[in-house]
Structures are given as C-alpha cells and as structure tokens.
Design an enzyme around this catalytic site. Structure first.
Site, PDB file in Angstrom:
ATOM      1  N   TYR A  37       0.907  -1.152  -0.057  1.00 66.46           N
ATOM      2  CA  TYR A  37      -0.005   0.025   0.272  1.00 66.46           C
ATOM      3  C   TYR A  37       1.014   1.257   0.059  1.00 66.46           C
ATOM      4  O   TYR A  37       0.560   2.223  -0.955  1.00 66.46           O
ATOM      5  CB  TYR A  37      -0.881  -0.140   1.222  1.00 66.46           C
ATOM      6  CG  TYR A  37      -1.859   1.114   1.377  1.00 66.46           C
ATOM      7  CD1 TYR A  37      -2.997   0.965   0.506  1.00 66.46           C
ATOM      8  CD2 TYR A  37      -1.509   2.201   2.089  1.00 66.46           C
ATOM      9  CE1 TYR A  37      -3.962   2.224   0.538  1.00 66.46           C
ATOM     10  CE2 TYR A  37      -2.348   3.409   2.231  1.00 66.46           C
ATOM     11  CZ  TYR A  37      -3.702   3.229   1.510  1.00 66.46           C
ATOM     12  OH  TYR A  37      -4.351   4.261   1.540  1.00 66.46           O
ATOM     13  N   ASP A  38       1.873   1.345   0.787  1.00 68.36           N
ATOM     14  CA  ASP A  38       2.770   2.495   0.858  1.00 68.36           C
ATOM     15  C   ASP A  38       3.461   2.551  -0.582  1.00 68.36           C
ATOM     16  O   ASP A  38       3.668   3.691  -0.836  1.00 68.36           O
ATOM     17  CB  ASP A  38       3.836   2.242   2.082  1.00 68.36           C
ATOM     18  CG  ASP A  38       3.132   2.541   3.288  1.00 68.36           C
ATOM     19  OD1 ASP A  38       3.797   2.029   4.261  1.00 68.36           O
ATOM     20  OD2 ASP A  38       2.042   2.988   3.353  1.00 68.36           O
ATOM     21  N   LYS A 117       2.653  38.469   0.881  1.00 67.40           N
ATOM     22  CA  LYS A 117       1.751  37.194   1.046  1.00 67.40           C
ATOM     23  C   LYS A 117       2.648  36.013   0.288  1.00 67.40           C
ATOM     24  O   LYS A 117       2.779  36.107  -1.122  1.00 67.40           O
ATOM     25  CB  LYS A 117       0.467  37.429   0.586  1.00 67.40           C
ATOM     26  CG  LYS A 117      -0.134  35.863   0.588  1.00 67.40           C
ATOM     27  CD  LYS A 117      -1.984  36.111   0.392  1.00 67.40           C
ATOM     28  CE  LYS A 117      -2.579  34.924   0.896  1.00 67.40           C
ATOM     29  NZ  LYS A 117      -2.201  33.736   0.122  1.00 67.40           N
ATOM     30  N   LYS A 297      -1.928  43.443   8.450  1.00 74.39           N
ATOM     31  CA  LYS A 297      -2.230  42.758   9.886  1.00 74.39           C
ATOM     32  C   LYS A 297      -2.504  44.094  10.903  1.00 74.39           C
ATOM     33  O   LYS A 297      -1.666  45.167  11.028  1.00 74.39           O
ATOM     34  CB  LYS A 297      -1.455  41.739  10.451  1.00 74.39           C
ATOM     35  CG  LYS A 297      -1.184  40.571   9.519  1.00 74.39           C
ATOM     36  CD  LYS A 297      -0.126  39.459  10.094  1.00 74.39           C
ATOM     37  CE  LYS A 297      -0.077  38.486   9.179  1.00 74.39           C
ATOM     38  NZ  LYS A 297       1.326  37.512   9.346  1.00 74.39           N
TER      39      LYS A 297
END
Ligand code: IVH
Length: 685
Positions: A37-38, A117, A297
């Site tokens: 699965y991994d 940003k 801010k």
C-alpha cells in the site's frame, strides 16, 4: 501494453489506493500488505509532485474533509491554522479597515503591519524546550499532516533554539522555493535527461514543486530540493515573553533564529498601506521568490484579540491579492501550427519569460482575427499575462517600443506542413488546411484510428506514427494492414520483440466492431456514440456507403447536419477505395448481429462502463448494452443511467458520476440491469 501516460497511471493508482483504503479503514479487512500500500502511495506522490498539474484535491494523497493522507500521521493543531479573507482592490481594503475601526469603536485608529503574502505552503513548527519536535502542514486548518521528517531537512528552519526559549513554542510560516533553486532544479533535470537521452521532466512552477517536495515520504527527496522558509505568525506558546505587537513578535522570532522577511513595514493609515502595496507590486520581479499578494495585519495584539475571527479567518488581517502578473518580452515570431484535423492556429514565439509562476515561450493567438485585433507583429515588445492556472496570453504590443518600419503580420496563404493553400470560409474564424494528403492530417488520422476508443492499437504511439509517415510507410490507415515490418525492424530502436508486439496489435484491431471502425475514420460529427448508432442502424459498411442523405437523416437522433457530413465523407475522392482496402485486409465490416430475441431493457438509455469487468471484455460490455437498445458513451453526464465500475476504474468518471448524482454500480448489478433494466433498489431515481 502501450506505455501509460502519467495521467492514466495517476488515475489507476488513485482508484486502487481508494479501494484498498476502504478495505483497510472502513471494512477493517486489508487485501494487501501495508508495504505494498505504501509503495502505491509513494508512486502516486512522486508522480503528483512530478506533474503538479495533475494533482487534484480528491487524490488519496490529499486529505479529504477530515480524512488524512495515511502516509502521514494526523496532527491536531492546538491553535487552528486559519485562512485569510481577500481584498482584490484598494476599495475592498478600505472597506475592511472601516469595518475594523467600527468594531474597535472608541479606540485609536490601528497601526498596520504590512508584509508579503508568500506563495508556498503553510507550515506549523512545534518546539518543546527549544527542540524542534514536529512540523505539520495546515491541512483543513484543524488537522494537518505530520511532515516532521521533511521539515528537518530545510536549512532555514532551526532544529534547536537558543537558551531561554519558551517551554512550548509553535511558529507558523511559509515553506517555499526560491526562483534560483527552482531554475537550478530544472537545469539539473535537463542535464540528467540529456545524459540519458530521455525527455526532461521539468517542474512547472516553484509553488507546486515546494508543496510536492514537502509532502514526500522519502525525506531525502525533500532535502534535495533546497526549500526556504519565512515565519509570519505564532501558534500556541507557553512561557514566552510578553509581546505587544505583531512587529515585536517577528523581531523576537528573528532573535531566536527564524528567518523573517525584510520587506515587512508598519503603516499608520490605509492610504499608506495602499502606497506600500503599489511599491511591492512594482518590485514583484526584483525578488528571488514569488509572492501573490500583500498581507495587512492589525499590529496591536490586544486589538487583534478584541477583533477575533470568524469561522474561516481572523478579522484583524486581510490578504490583498495582486492583479494577474504581466511581463514584457520580445515577440520573436508568429508561427502557424496545423492541428490533426487541419486547423491552422497562429501562435506567438516569445523570448522565454517567467510570468505567473511559469516560463512562457509560446502562447496561442487563437486565429487570424485575434492577431489582427491585437495587431502584434514579430519584433514587437509585447505584454504577456498569466493568471492562476489560466493559459498564458499575449495582451498586446508596447507601441512606444515598436520599430516604425514594422508591418502588420499577415496570415500565411499556404500550409506550413504541406505547402497547399490554406482556406478560411467566409464568416468562419478558423483557417484550415484542407489537403486530405497533408502529412499532419495523415498523422492525425492515423493517431486517431489507433486511439483507445477507436481501433485501440497499442504500440502505435504518436512518435511511431510520425516516424512511419516520415519514412513513407504510411499514407492512410489502410496502409497499416500491409505495412512492411522488415523495414520497421531496420529502424532505430526497433527489436524483434517490439515489432512482433506491433504486428500483433495491428492484427488484433481487425476484430474491432464496425462502430469502432466508423469512429476511427474521423468522420466529422461522428463521435463514439454516433458511430455505434450508425453501425447498428445500417448493419453493414456497404449499406452505410450506399445510403442517401435522407436515409441517414432518418436514423434516430441524427438529422440532416450529421447525415450530410457522413454522406459527404463517403462521397469524397478515395473514401470508397479506402473502405475497400480495409475490407480486403479483413477488418470487420458488419455490425454484430443484433439479436432480436434480446429484450430492449435499456431502450435509449446511456450506461457508461469504466475499469475491467470479469465477465465482459470492454467491447463485449458495450455490445451487451447496445444489443438491449442502450448506448455506451465514453463519458458520464447527467443523462447517464448508471456508471458500471470494474477493477481500476477511472477516478474522474467516478467523481463525475457522484457529482451528477449518477448511480455507480458493480458488475453484478450491471448484469441484473442488462436483464431487467432495473437498478438496485435505492439507486433508482
Ligand atoms: S498570516 C491567521 N501571513 O496565506 C492568519 N499568511 O490565505 C494566518 N500566507 O495559509 C496567516 N504569506 O499559507 C499570513 N505573511 C503571511 C503570509 C500568509 C502567505 C499564506 C498562508 C495562509 C494563507 C492564507
């Protein structure tokens, strides 16, 4: 098997992983060992990071709602990692500050911290007694993924803090990739590809590459990617100093060894903020990393506290999104490309320019009228724009820089591939090469013929078609059935085995049903469904060839446009000869006998099949649907009665079905549907 495309492999992996995840987590009955699965998940993660354009929010590598990628352990954020509200113009920024002031009634006008940003991936770092113990992605804000092993490889992130650090400290910031590191990574990819003679796998943009790099199972890959970090916020803190403002917080974090960005300033009015936004926008290309906005801010932490947050984001901050990025570059030339159906599309050849996160070297100019409207000319300095994931666009010329001697560009009169005249009918925007023998169109027709939904000839990829057409081995699809395999064996890169595979695939295509053959001919208006209908309505190729426009138009759902197209196609020079040669080569020219005794349980209904079924071949399932009066199109729509899924179905089809409210059924239910026309109880609408 033909090599799967990355998109196909990704879809197959997602479907298999989803199935096993369900068996493991929901049914508590794993079908494969964890290691296997991994391995699947790792392969998917690697492919998605190599092809960020194929990453989707519903991939098993990404958390869905509260579900966490099983490759990474979940981390519950002690302080939620919130998002930010956006402002798209100065007016919206002003309204935000007015709202802030109104809420803080009586208090002084707040001071603002104004910062970049960053365009990367948010991360929360947890330090206990000065030691880095955990790095987690933002996830859905409440729960993220544990990527500690990867975060430890980032040189910008301190592993230990100086003496006196608080007992608990959570630092939030952005992991990103510098443009220079991104360029170096791609240069390395190119060099490696050149050394091995393969196509280079280039990364598309720094943001997706950074995100993909951080979400690797193997930390060695992350370590190799040269990621950077800027911090911008605190999470939970126990035992830190008393801090009064955001600026103080950043300074303190800087003193602990965290990288803080040097472009953060404070402004005392929103007017000053607006000026700063302009300055930063102008400096957008001067930095070695990308930013897609400016975060404003309220600086005073007490006021931040007073303002609080709504469900999604704090009220004390806002992200001002910068407009789509535009850059100038030189338009080196305007060329015309010929598509597989002969459409001539002008495109700009640009001096490569990095814009909106990708390097743009070409951009479509769509058609003749678009070039004329923009009046862009080779040699012009032009403005190139790219917003988000939108394709890059040439906005227009910078007229002040135009060479006064330049002349408007004129559309070529002849096809750049075959040299025959190009045609643009009056009132139509598109220009076409109408030469049936144009090598580009020959290639396009053969590629289409070989494609999966037509004759499904594996091993005959686009590259091989190109080579065989160039070598004069193929002029049309019928040539495939008399191709000289000895000549192919003598071509570079072909061995006995690959030629045998190709021969076998071509031979197998002779058994494809008439509907596939008709679709393969690429008759305008005849897609997969119409091709099946045509085959079923006339039964034999001979009858279709001989049919009048009226007879074809009378087929249920057809009408004159389709009928004229079909009739015109079979009436053109060489069409009947082509059909005769295909018939002589032994291809299927008759529709499977429609067994009249079979009840028409699916009359007019569309049933889509995806994945491998145990009791039916792909064509067998289609035939069974058609024999019962139904249709079997290649994609799901709102009108689809049901989607039948077998092993490894296409994830996108399943998603589409779920979105459109189309029932998804298994093979057993499909068999019952064929017999009775009924869906399992509870799924019928
Ligand atoms: S502050 C509670 N500051 O933007 C406020 N975020 O849209 C937390 N981002 O997930 C965010 N630069 O990944 C903040 N200077 C900055 C940022 C920033 C980039 C990202 C961050 C966050 C997203 C929110």
């Amino acid at each position: 098997m033909a090599a799967e495309t990355p998109a196909e492999r990704i879809a197959a992996l997602r479907a298999v992983i989803d199935r096993h995840a369900e068996a493991y987590y929901e049914k508590d009955a794993p079908e494969i060992p964890d290691a296997e699965y991994d391995r699947l998940l790792r392969e998917l993660l690697d492919l998605e990071s190599e092809h960020p354009e194929l990453a989707t929010p519903d991939s098993p590598t990404v958390r869905i709602g509260g579900d966490i990628n099983t490759a990474f352990s979940p981390v519950v954020h002690r302080v939620r990692m919130m998002s930010l509200h956006n402002a798209f113009d100065i007016g919206e920024l002003e309204s935000w500050s007015e709202r802030v002031e109104r809420r803080l009634e009586g208090n002084a006008v707040p001071e603002y911290s104004v910062e970049l940003k960053f365009d990367g991936l948010a991360i929360s770092l947890r330090y206990e007694n000065g030691v880095l113990v955990q790095g987690a992605t933002r996830g859905d804000g409440a729960v993220g993924e544990d990527v500690t092993h990867n975060v430890r490889t980032i040189a910008d992130i301190p592993q230990r803090l100086p003496a006196g650090a608080p007992a608990i400290l959570e630092v939030r910031g952005e992991v990103f990739m510098r443009l220079s590191s991104f360029a170096a990574l791609n240069a390395r990819q190119k060099a490696e590809a050149e050394a091995t003679g393969k196509e280079p796998k280039l990364y598309v943009n720094p943001r997706n590459t950074a995100a993909g790099s951080l979400r690797q199972i193997d930390a060695a890959i992350t370590a190799d990617r040269d990621l950077s970090f800027f911090c911008y916020q605190l999470g939970s803190v126990e035992g830190g100093p008393a801090l009064a403002t955001h600026t103080e917080t950043l300074e303190w974090l800087g003193s602990l060894g965290f990288p803080i960005n040097e472009h953060t300033v404070t402004c005392s009015t929103i007017g000053e903020v607006a000026e700063r936004v302009e300055e930063l926008n102008a400096a957008r290309h001067d930095l070695d990393y990308e930013f897609d906005g400016v975060v404003v801010k309220v600086n005073d932490l007490r006021l931040q506290n007073e303002l609080g947050a709504d469900a999604k984001a704090p009220r004390w901050a806002i992200a001002y999104k910068l407009p789509p990025e535009e850059r100038t570059t030189t338009l080196l030339d305007i060329e015309v490309s010929i598509g597989p159906s002969g459409q001539a599309t002008p495109f700009a050849v640009l001096d490569p320019v990095f814009v909106g996160g990708v390097t743009v070297a070409t951009a479509t100019l769509h058609n003749q009228d678009q070039v004329a409207a923009k009046d862009v000319r080779p040699g012009d300095v032009v403005i190139v724009r790219r917003a988000g994931d939108v394709i890059p666009e040439v906005v227009g010329p910078v007229l002040s820089e135009r060479d006064p001697a330049s002349k408007p560009w004129t559309f070529p009169t002849d096809c750049p591939v075959c040299g025959e005249p190009l045609v643009r009918p009056e009132g139509v925007a598109a220009t076409h090469c109408v030469n049936f023998h144009c090598p580009r169109q020959i290639r396009g027709r053969i590629e289409h013929w070989a494609s999966r939904n037509a004759m499904d000839i594996e091993y005959l990829g686009e590259k091989n078609v190109d080579r065989f057409v160039d070598a004069g081995l193929l002029h049309d699809v019928a040539d495939l059935y008399s191709i000289d395999f000895d000549v192919i064996l003598g071509m570079d890169g072909f061995k006995e085995k690959s030629v045998a595979n190709l021969r076998h695939a071509i031979e197998a295509s002779k058994q494809k049903p008439l509907g596939n053959l008709l679709f393969g001919l690429r008759i305008p208006e005849i897609g997969q469904v119409n091709a099946q209908t045509l085959a079923a309505a006339f039964g034999t190729m001979d009858r279709i060839v001989e049919a009048s426009v009226e007879e074809i138009a009378a087929v249920d759902g057809f009408g004159t446009v389709i009928a004229e197209s079909v009739h015109a196609w079979f009436s053109q020079d060489g069409a009947r000869d082509l059909v005769d040669r295909l018939a002589r080569a032994g291809l299927t020219m008759e529709a499977a006998q429609v067994d009249e005794s079979v009840e028409k349980t699916l009359d007019g209904q569309a049933v889509v099949v995806s994945g491998t079924l145990e009791g039916f071949t792909r064509d067998g399932a289609k035939d069974a649907i058609i024999a019962r009066g139904g249709k079997s199109p290649g994609s799901v729509s709102k009108k689809t009665l049901a989607l039948v899924v077998g092993g490894d179905p296409g994830a996108s089809k399943v998603t589409k079905a779920e979105e459109a409210g189309v029932p998804v059924i298994d093979e057993a239910a499909f068999v019952r549907l064929l017999e009775t026309g009924q869906l399992p109880e509870g799924l019928d609408s």
